[in-house]
Each structure stands twice: as C-alpha cells, then as structure tokens.
Write a protein that holds these residues in place. Sequence first.
Motif, PDB file in Angstrom:
ATOM      1  N   ASP A   3       0.828  -1.202   0.000  1.00 36.66           N
ATOM      2  CA  ASP A   3       0.000   0.000   0.000  1.00 36.66           C
ATOM      3  C   ASP A   3       0.864   1.253   0.000  1.00 36.66           C
ATOM      4  O   ASP A   3       1.927   1.280   0.626  1.00 36.66           O
ATOM      5  CB  ASP A   3      -0.903   0.022   1.229  1.00 36.66           C
ATOM      6  N   ILE A   4       0.367   2.270  -0.685  1.00 36.62           N
ATOM      7  CA  ILE A   4       1.009   3.581  -0.703  1.00 36.62           C
ATOM      8  C   ILE A   4      -0.015   4.588  -0.206  1.00 36.62           C
ATOM      9  O   ILE A   4      -1.162   4.578  -0.644  1.00 36.62           O
ATOM     10  CB  ILE A   4       1.473   3.959  -2.130  1.00 36.62           C
ATOM     11  N   HIS A   5       0.414   5.443   0.710  1.00 33.99           N
ATOM     12  CA  HIS A   5      -0.443   6.509   1.231  1.00 33.99           C
ATOM     13  C   HIS A   5       0.396   7.789   1.255  1.00 33.99           C
ATOM     14  O   HIS A   5       1.414   7.860   1.939  1.00 33.99           O
ATOM     15  CB  HIS A   5      -0.947   6.178   2.636  1.00 33.99           C
ATOM     16  N   ILE A   6      -0.030   8.772   0.476  1.00 35.27           N
ATOM     17  CA  ILE A   6       0.692  10.042   0.387  1.00 35.27           C
ATOM     18  C   ILE A   6      -0.301  11.179   0.580  1.00 35.27           C
ATOM     19  O   ILE A   6      -1.353  11.200  -0.078  1.00 35.27           O
ATOM     20  CB  ILE A   6       1.390  10.190  -0.984  1.00 35.27           C
ATOM     21  N   VAL A   7       0.025  12.112   1.451  1.00 38.67           N
ATOM     22  CA  VAL A   7      -0.786  13.312   1.662  1.00 38.67           C
ATOM     23  C   VAL A   7       0.118  14.512   1.438  1.00 38.67           C
ATOM     24  O   VAL A   7       1.211  14.581   2.002  1.00 38.67           O
ATOM     25  CB  VAL A   7      -1.380  13.359   3.088  1.00 38.67           C
ATOM     26  N   ARG A   8      -0.340  15.430   0.591  1.00 38.71           N
ATOM     27  CA  ARG A   8       0.421  16.645   0.342  1.00 38.71           C
ATOM     28  C   ARG A   8      -0.496  17.854   0.416  1.00 38.71           C
ATOM     29  O   ARG A   8      -1.463  17.969  -0.340  1.00 38.71           O
ATOM     30  CB  ARG A   8       1.085  16.614  -1.039  1.00 38.71           C
ATOM     31  N   PRO A   9      -0.178  18.785   1.327  1.00 36.71           N
ATOM     32  CA  PRO A   9      -0.944  20.033   1.379  1.00 36.71           C
ATOM     33  C   PRO A   9      -0.570  20.917   0.184  1.00 36.71           C
ATOM     34  O   PRO A   9       0.523  20.787  -0.374  1.00 36.71           O
ATOM     35  CB  PRO A   9      -0.502  20.668   2.688  1.00 36.71           C
ATOM     36  N   HIS A  10      -1.484  21.785  -0.198  1.00 39.92           N
ATOM     37  CA  HIS A  10      -1.214  22.729  -1.280  1.00 39.92           C
ATOM     38  C   HIS A  10      -2.025  23.996  -1.041  1.00 39.92           C
ATOM     39  O   HIS A  10      -2.937  24.018  -0.220  1.00 39.92           O
ATOM     40  CB  HIS A  10      -1.535  22.123  -2.650  1.00 39.92           C
ATOM     41  N   GLY A  11      -1.690  25.030  -1.753  1.00 40.71           N
ATOM     42  CA  GLY A  11      -2.408  26.294  -1.635  1.00 40.71           C
ATOM     43  C   GLY A  11      -3.118  26.667  -2.921  1.00 40.71           C
ATOM     44  O   GLY A  11      -3.339  27.846  -3.197  1.00 40.71           O
ATOM     45  N   LEU A  12      -3.508  25.663  -3.700  1.00 44.88           N
ATOM     46  CA  LEU A  12      -4.101  25.907  -5.016  1.00 44.88           C
ATOM     47  C   LEU A  12      -5.570  26.312  -4.974  1.00 44.88           C
ATOM     48  O   LEU A  12      -6.058  26.944  -5.901  1.00 44.88           O
ATOM     49  CB  LEU A  12      -3.972  24.653  -5.888  1.00 44.88           C
ATOM     50  N   GLY A  13      -6.272  25.901  -3.950  1.00 41.54           N
ATOM     51  CA  GLY A  13      -7.723  26.044  -3.962  1.00 41.54           C
ATOM     52  C   GLY A  13      -8.319  24.890  -4.747  1.00 41.54           C
ATOM     53  O   GLY A  13      -7.630  24.213  -5.514  1.00 41.54           O
ATOM     54  N   LEU A  14      -9.599  24.654  -4.554  1.00 42.29           N
ATOM     55  CA  LEU A  14     -10.236  23.489  -5.180  1.00 42.29           C
ATOM     56  C   LEU A  14     -10.241  23.568  -6.705  1.00 42.29           C
ATOM     57  O   LEU A  14      -9.973  22.572  -7.379  1.00 42.29           O
ATOM     58  CB  LEU A  14     -11.664  23.299  -4.650  1.00 42.29           C
ATOM     59  N   GLU A  15     -10.521  24.726  -7.269  1.00 37.52           N
ATOM     60  CA  GLU A  15     -10.633  24.831  -8.730  1.00 37.52           C
ATOM     61  C   GLU A  15      -9.323  24.479  -9.439  1.00 37.52           C
ATOM     62  O   GLU A  15      -9.310  23.701 -10.387  1.00 37.52           O
ATOM     63  CB  GLU A  15     -11.094  26.248  -9.113  1.00 37.52           C
ATOM     64  N   GLN A  16      -8.198  25.050  -8.977  1.00 41.14           N
ATOM     65  CA  GLN A  16      -6.902  24.762  -9.607  1.00 41.14           C
ATOM     66  C   GLN A  16      -6.470  23.326  -9.331  1.00 41.14           C
ATOM     67  O   GLN A  16      -5.928  22.654 -10.207  1.00 41.14           O
ATOM     68  CB  GLN A  16      -5.837  25.750  -9.130  1.00 41.14           C
ATOM     69  N   ALA A  17      -6.699  22.849  -8.117  1.00 42.74           N
ATOM     70  CA  ALA A  17      -6.346  21.470  -7.769  1.00 42.74           C
ATOM     71  C   ALA A  17      -7.146  20.497  -8.626  1.00 42.74           C
ATOM     72  O   ALA A  17      -6.638  19.481  -9.089  1.00 42.74           O
ATOM     73  CB  ALA A  17      -6.602  21.211  -6.286  1.00 42.74           C
ATOM     74  N   ARG A  18      -8.396  20.834  -8.848  1.00 46.05           N
ATOM     75  CA  ARG A  18      -9.291  20.015  -9.683  1.00 46.05           C
ATOM     76  C   ARG A  18      -8.737  19.923 -11.119  1.00 46.05           C
ATOM     77  O   ARG A  18      -8.700  18.847 -11.707  1.00 46.05           O
ATOM     78  CB  ARG A  18     -10.673  20.656  -9.664  1.00 46.05           C
ATOM     79  N   LYS A  19      -8.316  21.046 -11.671  1.00 48.53           N
ATOM     80  CA  LYS A  19      -7.767  21.061 -13.041  1.00 48.53           C
ATOM     81  C   LYS A  19      -6.518  20.192 -13.133  1.00 48.53           C
ATOM     82  O   LYS A  19      -6.346  19.432 -14.083  1.00 48.53           O
ATOM     83  CB  LYS A  19      -7.442  22.490 -13.474  1.00 48.53           C
ATOM     84  N   LEU A  20      -5.637  20.313 -12.142  1.00 49.73           N
ATOM     85  CA  LEU A  20      -4.406  19.529 -12.134  1.00 49.73           C
ATOM     86  C   LEU A  20      -4.713  18.034 -12.020  1.00 49.73           C
ATOM     87  O   LEU A  20      -4.167  17.223 -12.759  1.00 49.73           O
ATOM     88  CB  LEU A  20      -3.508  19.989 -10.984  1.00 49.73           C
ATOM     89  N   ALA A  21      -5.611  17.672 -11.127  1.00 48.98           N
ATOM     90  CA  ALA A  21      -5.963  16.258 -10.932  1.00 48.98           C
ATOM     91  C   ALA A  21      -6.646  15.678 -12.168  1.00 48.98           C
ATOM     92  O   ALA A  21      -6.368  14.541 -12.568  1.00 48.98           O
ATOM     93  CB  ALA A  21      -6.863  16.100  -9.714  1.00 48.98           C
ATOM     94  N   PHE A  22      -7.514  16.461 -12.790  1.00 46.76           N
ATOM     95  CA  PHE A  22      -8.205  15.978 -13.986  1.00 46.76           C
ATOM     96  C   PHE A  22      -7.209  15.751 -15.118  1.00 46.76           C
ATOM     97  O   PHE A  22      -7.271  14.744 -15.822  1.00 46.76           O
ATOM     98  CB  PHE A  22      -9.297  16.964 -14.422  1.00 46.76           C
ATOM     99  N   ARG A  23      -6.252  16.676 -15.263  1.00 48.88           N
ATOM    100  CA  ARG A  23      -5.235  16.526 -16.316  1.00 48.88           C
ATOM    101  C   ARG A  23      -4.363  15.314 -16.032  1.00 48.88           C
ATOM    102  O   ARG A  23      -4.013  14.567 -16.937  1.00 48.88           O
ATOM    103  CB  ARG A  23      -4.403  17.806 -16.410  1.00 48.88           C
ATOM    104  N   TRP A  24      -4.017  15.090 -14.741  1.00 52.40           N
ATOM    105  CA  TRP A  24      -3.232  13.917 -14.388  1.00 52.40           C
ATOM    106  C   TRP A  24      -3.987  12.647 -14.783  1.00 52.40           C
ATOM    107  O   TRP A  24      -3.401  11.710 -15.315  1.00 52.40           O
ATOM    108  CB  TRP A  24      -2.922  13.888 -12.887  1.00 52.40           C
TER     109      TRP A  24
END
Length: 133
Positions: A3-24
């Motif tokens: 199992d892999i468990h990774i948590v990373r805080p960011h300051g992107l806000g939901l909209e920018q984080a959403r765009k990055l995750a969708f592109r990934w």
Amino acid sequence: MADIHIVRPHGLGLEQARKLAFRWAEVAEKKLEMACTYEEGKTSDLVSFKRPGAAGALKVTKDRFELEARLGLLLGMFKAKIESAIVSNLDELLAQEDPLNAFEQGLARHEDKARQPKPHAKAAKAPAARKTK
C-alpha cells in the motif's frame, strides 16, 4: 500487496487542484494505461484509477491531495521506487508557481526525450580475416 499513502498540502484552492488532478487522470489513462474515473463533489473530488497490478484513488480538496494506492505482487516489489517517484514529482510540481503549467511543460519534455533516437551500442569489431594455406 503493498500500500502507498501520500498526503500533500497545497495552496491551489479546489478549482486549480481540480484542473491539475483531472489533467493527471487524462495522462494516466493514456501513458499508464489506467482506467480512471473522476467524481466531482462540492468540497472534494475523487479520482479512482485501476490497471492490472495497481488500483487506488486520489482525493482532491481545496488544500490537499491524498493518494491511496494498492500495488499487486509484481509492482509491490517496486513500491519504494514507485512511491519515491510519486512523492518527488508531486513535491516538485507543488513547489511551482503554476503547477498545471509546470505539469504540461514536464510532460512535453518527457515526450521530446522519448522521441529522440536512442544511442546504439557500438558493434563489436569483426576479427581480421586470417589467411590459411
């Protein structure tokens, strides 16, 4: 199973984080042959992914990414290397002023590198012919 468990805080806000995750997720489907589903929520999104030997989910919120993955027997042998690469890439992206743009630039560099011809090993020199009587 590994199992892999990774948590990373960011300051992107939901909209920018959403765009990055969708592109990934789009790139993971194409490059890693993963089946991905993207569920958009009010306060968080969930990217589920699956391929032979690996399955998991990426939870996306306004202030963090949380990755849970389960590796099968074969990929599990490479858990440390896989986890290290994910952490390194994610940390490098999140350190950028514009992570989505940095992701696209990194992807373009990777694709350019893949298109370059690979250097071939020099062929062994054939032994000189010997004259026999």
